[in-house]
Design a protein around this motif. Structure first.
Motif: not given
Length: 533
Positions: A17, A21, A106, A108-110, A112
């Motif tokens: 991911s 991502s 965790k 976490l977004s791309a 962030d």
């Protein structure tokens, strides 16, 4: 600038991911590599040396904290970002103790992750800027100290610093100058013709850098630049003779290396060894005096003050009156340059009143210059330059007669200079060989003893003898002894041991060894061959 990132995460879904991502292209970051645990990651990290490490904490084999600990020790500049679950705050405390750069939870977004990476990049840039500022300050300080040291050394070498103050100031500048004796050498790298100005200057800088690197480990030599084209070496030591030998050996080595590895030739001028720090200025002045005789020994050579003295240099008696360019032409020109020298001199006459009085005055000026030149070389002007006697008469007769007389005079001066070049060591070599031939049977004869006999330093005598005789002193002495041994083997019934003593060897076994190395057979075999029909 693009910063490299290495990712360590044992959960395949999370790792993929992050990898897929995050819009790495155009972000200022690139993913240099990834691994599933610390054990697999460590060799890759040590090889790739990334700017930023992102690592999970809980992993098999080697967890993230152990990996962070090793990376912090081995690659301290790497910024470390820890990934952790919500229930792992005890790990977070340990991560803080390891001075990790950031700590992310965790999932976490791309966005962030990118925001965190940018903060870390800003920290890297700030640290680099601070480091560069410190390095610039250090360079400025070092440059300032170097300039102060060079200014001090220039003043010291020209006698402007009192002896009592010299050692104190040297200590303040970090210069190790304390010694009993000093000797100064002046070096001038000269770029050989060819190439444009830029490439020639590059070759000059290459020669200077090479000299610096060759002398870097020599703690007994202090080096500084006196001008754009001149380097000064101050050699220091406790015993004058040993210091002089060391100086000549180093200068010959520098000349060899510079001329082998660059497009430059190297001239070295050397003063005498002097006691006390005030002797530095005295030795440099003698090196400058030696330089005035480069036209005798060759522009690109190692010239000592003793060389200048031996050719009967009388600097205090040099006359000031000197036709424009003529003295320099005699020193540095060639016989083929006579037409150009002649035209230059006559052009001067043409620019002045064309009466017989002025021509006679100018002719006298030329005569004095030529006579001085010949006497500098140890010659008798009247014998070497018979044209001197009729120069004034020819000047009064007219320009044509004067031209012919000057041409003959210059040719004679050039011929005498070349003869002196060829014979500058002739008398010394004859005296040295005569002494060796008369004393070779003395077991105590040595290079030092022969050098004393001909009034030259041992190191300089060794160089002169090798160059002029085509063999070393030891080789010549050995040849002389073995040649006499052969005569005794052929003409007497003396035993080999007696012959060994008669030709200067205390040890008969060593004599046999040297004889076989020279003649290809033992003394006994040589005698047997001589008696065969």
């Amino acid at each position: 600038m693009s910063y490299s990132v290495f990712l360590v995460e044992d959960e395949v879904v999370v790792r993929e991911s992050i990898r897929d991502s995050v819009p790495w292209a155009g972000s200022g970051f690139h993913l240099a590599g990834e691994a599933a645990d610390g054990e697999m990651a460590l060799p890759l990290i040590q090889d790739l040396k990334p700017d930023i490490l992102i690592t999970d904490i809980k992993m098999p084999f080697m967890d993230g904290l152990e990996l962070a600990r090793i990376v912090r020790r081995n690659l301290p500049w790497v910024k470390i970002i820890i990934l952790s679950g919500h229930d792992e705050f005890s790990f977070a405390r340990e991560a803080i103790s390891l001075a990790v750069t950031d700590y992310l939870l965790k999932p976490l977004s791309a966005a962030d992750l990118l925001a965190t990476l940018r903060r870390v990049a800003g920290q890297i840039e700030a640290e680099n800027a601070a480091r560069e500022k410190i390095e610039n300050l250090n360079r400025s300080l070092a440059t300032g100290l170097q300039l102060m040291a060079e200014r001090f050394l220039n003043d010291l070498a020209t006698g402007l610093v009192p002896p009592g103050e010299a050692l104190r100031r040297a200590g303040e500048l970090g210069l190790a100058l304390t010694a009993r004796c000093y000797i100064v050498a002046s070096l001038t790298p000269r770029v050989r013709p060819g190439g444009d100005a830029s490439s020639q200057y590059a070759e000059y800088l290459k020669a200077v850098d090479l000299i610096g690197s060759l002398l870097a480990a020599n703690l007994d030599v202090v080096r500084f630049s006196r001008s754009l084209r001149e380097l000064i070496l101050i050699f220091k030591g406790e015993e004058p003779g040993e210091l002089e030998r060391h100086c000549y050996a180093v200068c010959h080595s520098l000349k060899y290396e510079v001329e082998r590895k660059t497009a430059c030739a190297l001239t070295a001028r050397i003063g005498a060894a002097r006691e006390g720090i005030q002797g530095i200025a005295e030795s440099l002045a003698e090196a400058e005096t030696a330089h005035r005789f480069a036209y005798i020994f060759g522009e690109d050579s190692v010239i000592g003050i003793e060389d200048a003295r031996r050719v009967n240099f009388r600097g205090s008696q040099l006359l000031k009156l000197d036709p424009r360019g003529l003295a320099e032409g005699l020193r540095r020109g060639e016989r083929a340059d006579i037409p150009a020298l002649l035209e230059g001199y006559l052009a001067r006459l043409a620019s002045e009143p064309a009466d017989s009085f002025y021509r006679a005055f100018a002719a006298a000026e030329l005569a004095l210059t030529a006579a001085r030149f010949v006497e500098e070389l140890g010659g008798e002007a009247d014998r070497v330059l018979p044209e001197l006697g009729r120069l004034a008469e020819e000047a009064r007769a007219g320009e044509g007669e004067l031209r012919s007389c000057i041409s003959q005079l210059l040719a004679a001066a050039f011929d005498f200079r070349e003869a002196r070049k060829r014979d500058k060591y002739g008398d010394l070599l004859l005296r040295a060989r005569a002494y060796i031939d008369a004393n070779f049977a003395d077991p105590e004869i040595s290079l030092n003893a022969v050098a004393r006999q001909v009034s030259v330093s041992p190191s300089h005598f060794s160089t002169i003898f090798s160059q002029e005789a085509g063999r070393t002193f030891i080789a010549y002495l050995t040849e002389t002894r073995i040649r006499r041994a052969m005569e005794l083997l052929k003409t007497t019934a003396l035993r080999s041991s007696e012959i060994a003593y008669r030709v200067g060897y205390k040890d008969p076994h060593y004599f046999s060894y040297i004889f076989k190395a020279s003649a290809g057979c033992t003394p006994t075999e040589f005698r047997r061959r001589g008696s065969e029909p």
